[in-house]
Each structure stands twice: as C-alpha cells, then as structure tokens.
Design a protein around this motif. Structure first.
Motif, short mmCIF file in Angstrom:
data_model
loop_
_atom_site.label_atom_id
_atom_site.label_comp_id
_atom_site.label_asym_id
_atom_site.label_seq_id
_atom_site.Cartn_x
_atom_site.Cartn_y
_atom_site.Cartn_z
N GLN A 287 -10.17 7.52 13.72
CA GLN A 287 -8.75 7.92 13.75
C GLN A 287 -7.86 6.70 13.51
OE1 GLN A 287 -7.35 11.33 14.63
NE2 GLN A 287 -9.32 11.57 13.63
N MET A 288 -8.01 6.12 12.33
CA MET A 288 -7.27 4.90 12.04
C MET A 288 -6.01 5.22 11.23
SD MET A 288 -8.70 1.60 10.06
CE MET A 288 -7.60 0.29 9.56
N TYR A 289 -4.91 4.65 11.66
CA TYR A 289 -3.63 4.89 11.00
C TYR A 289 -3.22 3.72 10.12
CZ TYR A 289 -2.39 9.04 13.72
OH TYR A 289 -2.35 10.29 14.26
N LEU A 290 -2.61 4.06 9.00
CA LEU A 290 -1.89 3.09 8.16
C LEU A 290 -0.46 3.58 8.14
CD1 LEU A 290 -4.45 2.82 5.21
CD2 LEU A 290 -4.05 1.11 6.97
N GLY A 291 0.41 2.94 8.91
CA GLY A 291 1.77 3.47 9.07
C GLY A 291 1.71 4.76 9.86
N GLY A 292 2.25 5.83 9.27
CA GLY A 292 2.22 7.12 9.97
C GLY A 292 1.08 8.02 9.52
N SER A 293 0.26 7.54 8.56
CA SER A 293 -0.76 8.41 7.96
C SER A 293 -2.16 8.05 8.43
CB SER A 293 -0.71 8.27 6.43
OG SER A 293 0.60 8.43 5.95
N LEU A 294 -2.98 9.07 8.62
CA LEU A 294 -4.38 8.83 8.96
C LEU A 294 -5.12 8.38 7.71
CD1 LEU A 294 -5.03 11.80 11.39
CD2 LEU A 294 -5.55 9.40 11.89
N LYS A 295 -5.79 7.24 7.82
CA LYS A 295 -6.45 6.62 6.67
C LYS A 295 -7.43 7.56 5.97
CE LYS A 295 -9.45 2.64 5.62
NZ LYS A 295 -10.03 1.40 6.14
N TYR A 296 -8.19 8.32 6.76
CA TYR A 296 -9.26 9.12 6.15
C TYR A 296 -8.85 10.55 5.82
CZ TYR A 296 -11.96 5.00 6.92
OH TYR A 296 -12.39 3.69 6.86
N ASN A 297 -7.53 10.82 5.85
CA ASN A 297 -7.03 12.12 5.39
C ASN A 297 -6.66 12.09 3.91
OD1 ASN A 297 -7.34 13.16 7.88
ND2 ASN A 297 -5.17 13.53 8.30
N PHE A 298 -6.82 10.90 3.30
CA PHE A 298 -6.43 10.73 1.89
C PHE A 298 -7.50 9.95 1.15
CE2 PHE A 298 -2.71 11.26 4.46
CZ PHE A 298 -1.93 12.14 3.73
N LEU A 299 -7.55 10.15 -0.15
CA LEU A 299 -8.48 9.38 -0.99
C LEU A 299 -7.69 8.74 -2.12
CD1 LEU A 299 -11.57 11.76 -1.36
CD2 LEU A 299 -11.48 9.61 -0.08
N TYR A 300 -8.15 7.58 -2.54
CA TYR A 300 -7.50 6.87 -3.65
C TYR A 300 -8.36 7.01 -4.89
CZ TYR A 300 -4.75 3.36 -6.11
OH TYR A 300 -3.94 2.73 -7.01
N ASN A 301 -7.75 7.51 -5.97
CA ASN A 301 -8.47 7.65 -7.24
C ASN A 301 -8.19 6.40 -8.07
OD1 ASN A 301 -9.32 8.23 -9.84
ND2 ASN A 301 -8.77 10.39 -9.69
N THR A 302 -9.19 5.52 -8.17
CA THR A 302 -8.99 4.23 -8.85
C THR A 302 -8.83 4.40 -10.36
OG1 THR A 302 -11.38 4.00 -8.82
CG2 THR A 302 -10.18 2.79 -7.16
N GLU A 303 -9.30 5.52 -10.90
CA GLU A 303 -9.21 5.70 -12.36
C GLU A 303 -7.80 6.00 -12.82
OE1 GLU A 303 -12.24 8.43 -13.60
OE2 GLU A 303 -13.84 7.01 -13.11
N ILE A 304 -7.05 6.71 -11.97
CA ILE A 304 -5.67 7.04 -12.36
C ILE A 304 -4.64 6.40 -11.42
CG2 ILE A 304 -6.21 9.18 -13.58
CD1 ILE A 304 -5.37 10.69 -11.00
N ASP A 305 -5.13 5.59 -10.46
CA ASP A 305 -4.25 4.94 -9.48
C ASP A 305 -3.33 5.95 -8.79
OD1 ASP A 305 -5.23 2.38 -9.70
OD2 ASP A 305 -3.94 1.84 -11.36
N ARG A 306 -3.95 6.97 -8.23
CA ARG A 306 -3.17 7.98 -7.49
C ARG A 306 -3.83 8.28 -6.15
NH1 ARG A 306 1.16 10.32 -10.62
NH2 ARG A 306 1.75 10.99 -8.53
N ILE A 307 -3.00 8.68 -5.21
CA ILE A 307 -3.49 9.08 -3.89
C ILE A 307 -3.67 10.60 -3.88
CG2 ILE A 307 -2.63 9.45 -1.53
CD1 ILE A 307 -3.36 6.83 -1.38
N LEU A 308 -4.73 11.06 -3.26
CA LEU A 308 -4.99 12.50 -3.15
C LEU A 308 -5.12 12.87 -1.68
CD1 LEU A 308 -7.90 12.57 -5.76
CD2 LEU A 308 -5.51 13.10 -6.23
N LYS A 309 -4.58 14.03 -1.32
CA LYS A 309 -4.72 14.50 0.06
C LYS A 309 -5.99 15.33 0.16
CE LYS A 309 -2.18 16.62 3.90
NZ LYS A 309 -3.27 16.29 4.76
N LEU A 310 -6.73 15.12 1.24
CA LEU A 310 -7.96 15.91 1.42
C LEU A 310 -7.64 17.28 1.98
CD1 LEU A 310 -10.42 13.26 2.81
CD2 LEU A 310 -10.64 14.55 0.73
#
Length: 310
Positions: A287-310
C-alpha cells in the motif's frame, strides 16, 4: 524598507545562505513530499499526522525528531507574518520541485499579499550538467538571486493546481500538464515526467528507478551495497534522492539480489531485468503512495509514455 524571508530546500544550503549574509530570516523546509502519502491541505493537522505516520513507519523518524526538526521550523514559518517579500530557494529535481509546489500552495493560502520569488538551480550556461544550489560558487548564487523570478498570481495558482493534482488519487491528469510551458517553472515538466515514471511498468512490474537499480547492479558489479548506493546517488537524473531513499528501495528489491558482498542478482532478478519475468504480483499488495495515488493501482506504458489505470 521591505522585509525579506528566505525559504530553503534543506539544512546544508541554509547554512551556506547564512554564511553569505543575505538580508532577512531563513526558514528550512524539512520534508520529502515526493515520497509517501500527501494531503493537499499543507500544514493542517491531518497533513502532518499523515506525514509523520509515513516517515515513522518507513524511515523510523521518531516523534521527538519530527517535532524538533520539521514542525518547529514549520511553526516558525507560521510566525513570520510581516515579511512582504518571500524568496524560495529550490533545485531542478523531483525531490525539490514537489516540496516547492507544497510551499507555494501554503503561501497562496496564508501569505496572499507577499511578493513570492523563486531562485531555482539547474542549468548553467556552457554546461550540460545540472547543478544543485550547493554546487554553485558564491558569484553564481548571487547571479541567480539577482535574476530570481517574481511569481505572478497565475504562476502561484498553477503551482497550487499541480499540487492538488499530485495529491489526488489519480496521476493521469498530471500527464496533461507535462507540456504546459505557460508558467515560470522551468524544471517542473521534467519533474512531473520523472514522477510518472515511478509507477510500475507494464513490462516487468518495476518502475524506471527500480529497473535502473538492477541495471547498475548487473553492469557495474559493485563490490558492496555501499558502493551500489554511491553509484546510484551519483547518476540519478531528475530524482534528487538521498541515500536513505535508495537504501529503502534496494531493501524492497532484496529478493532479486543473491548477495550484497559483492552485489549480485538472482536468476529471477536477471529475468526481471531482461523483461522475461514480471515482478508486479509480488509487489501489488504494497500500500505505497506516491502523492495521493496508490503506486500499484496504475501502470506505466514505456512504449507510449502514458499512465494506465488498472
């Protein structure tokens, strides 16, 4: 005669500034808001309670230390009500930029009539290296100070808006601000990009920095954990992290190391680094937070440099 208040990014620079005999009082902002949960209401009781819980749990910061170092300095800031000019001294990296946003958000709320200006170190003419404030000689510091940027009301509103987004439970809206260059924050865009790369990648479940740690371990073959940490500190781009932050990150990846003396990765560690294995499932319950967001509720797509919500 206008009265001055300086707010700095840390103790070592505060003592440097005092040695240069600038006019005005100096307050040190002792926080690392780039890590752990943050609330947008900077300075509120719930804000400090949330911060203490994170620092105590993850960095063993004691209540007495937190009161003495962080809260006393914050209360001193609250008591400085008379200054009509406030100068912020921060650096280009993620660590500093997030703290800077929080301070501006607080000033917007509590020091509406003060002139706020920003001294920000980073690029130096004729060099590709980015410099911290303490790396600059006295003449360069004076030059930066003389050319400081006086923030307009729009700048202040924008910094506050980015802080609110940083503290929200969804980092995707920050993505839309990366290319916004309408304001006087030269290094904010790179800091926001760096922040978003702290979410786990689709490819192996580790983020940009965690992959970098494994890469350094494999390529540079450090002889000890101390050497590994030293190598990470000297080559960290826009992060601006301290040794304790890297220590914590290395510890969280411990199962991927077979030894720290010398530093070696396990077979699983090598497979994760080659993106032949995914480590997300081992981390997602954290349950690790980065700011107000849970780190593992999102994924980063390195190919298009976009964040995705799980």
């Amino acid at each position: 005669m206008k009265s001055l208040l300086h707010i700095t990014n840390g103790d070592s620079f505060t003592s440097r500034l005092q040695s240069l005999e600038f006019k005005g009082d100096v307050i040190t902002w002792r926080e690392m808001l780039c890590e752990g949960k943050t609330l947008s209401t900077v300075g509120s009781e719930s804000f400090w309670k949330t911060r203490f819980e994170f620092l105590n749990k993850n960095y063993k910061v004691s209540k007495s230390w937190f009161i003495e170092k962080t809260l006393k300095e914050y209360r001193s800031l609250c008591n400085h009500k008379q200054q009509d000019q406030i100068v912020l001294w921060f650096e280009y990296d993620l660590f500093c930029q997030i703290n800077m946003l929080a301070v501006i958000s607080w000033l917007k709320q509590h020091r509406r009539h003060a002139e706020i200006s920003l001294v920000c170190s980073g690029k130096v003419e004729g060099s590709t290296k980015l410099y911290g404030l303490n790396e600059l000689d006295d003449d360069k510091l004076m030059e930066l100070y003389d050319n400081r940027k006086v923030l307009s009301q729009d700048d202040i509103e924008y910094a506050d808006y980015i802080w609110q987004l940083y503290c929200s439970d969804n980092p995707i809206r920050l993505e839309n601000q990366i290319d916004n260059n309408d304001f006087q924050f030269e290094y904010l865009s790179d800091a926001l990009k760096t922040h978003l790369k702290r979410f786990p990648t689709i490819k192996n479940g580790l983020n940009d920095l965690e992959n970098h740690i494994l890469e350094v371990a494999k390529q540079e073959k450090p002889r000890s954990k101390k050497e590994l940490l030293h190598n990470l500190l000297t080559d960290q781009g826009f992060y601006g992290f301290g040794d304790t932050q890297y220590e914590r990150m290395v510890t969280s990846l411990k199962p991927l190391f077979s030894s720290f003396d010398p530093v070696k990765l396990t077979k699983k560690g090598l497979d994760v680094l080659k993106q032949e294995a995914n480590y997300y499932s081992e981390l997602r319950d954290n349950q690790m937070y980065l700011g107000g967001s849970l780190k593992y509720n999102f994924l980063y797509n390195t190919e298009i440099d976009r964040i995705l919500k799980l």
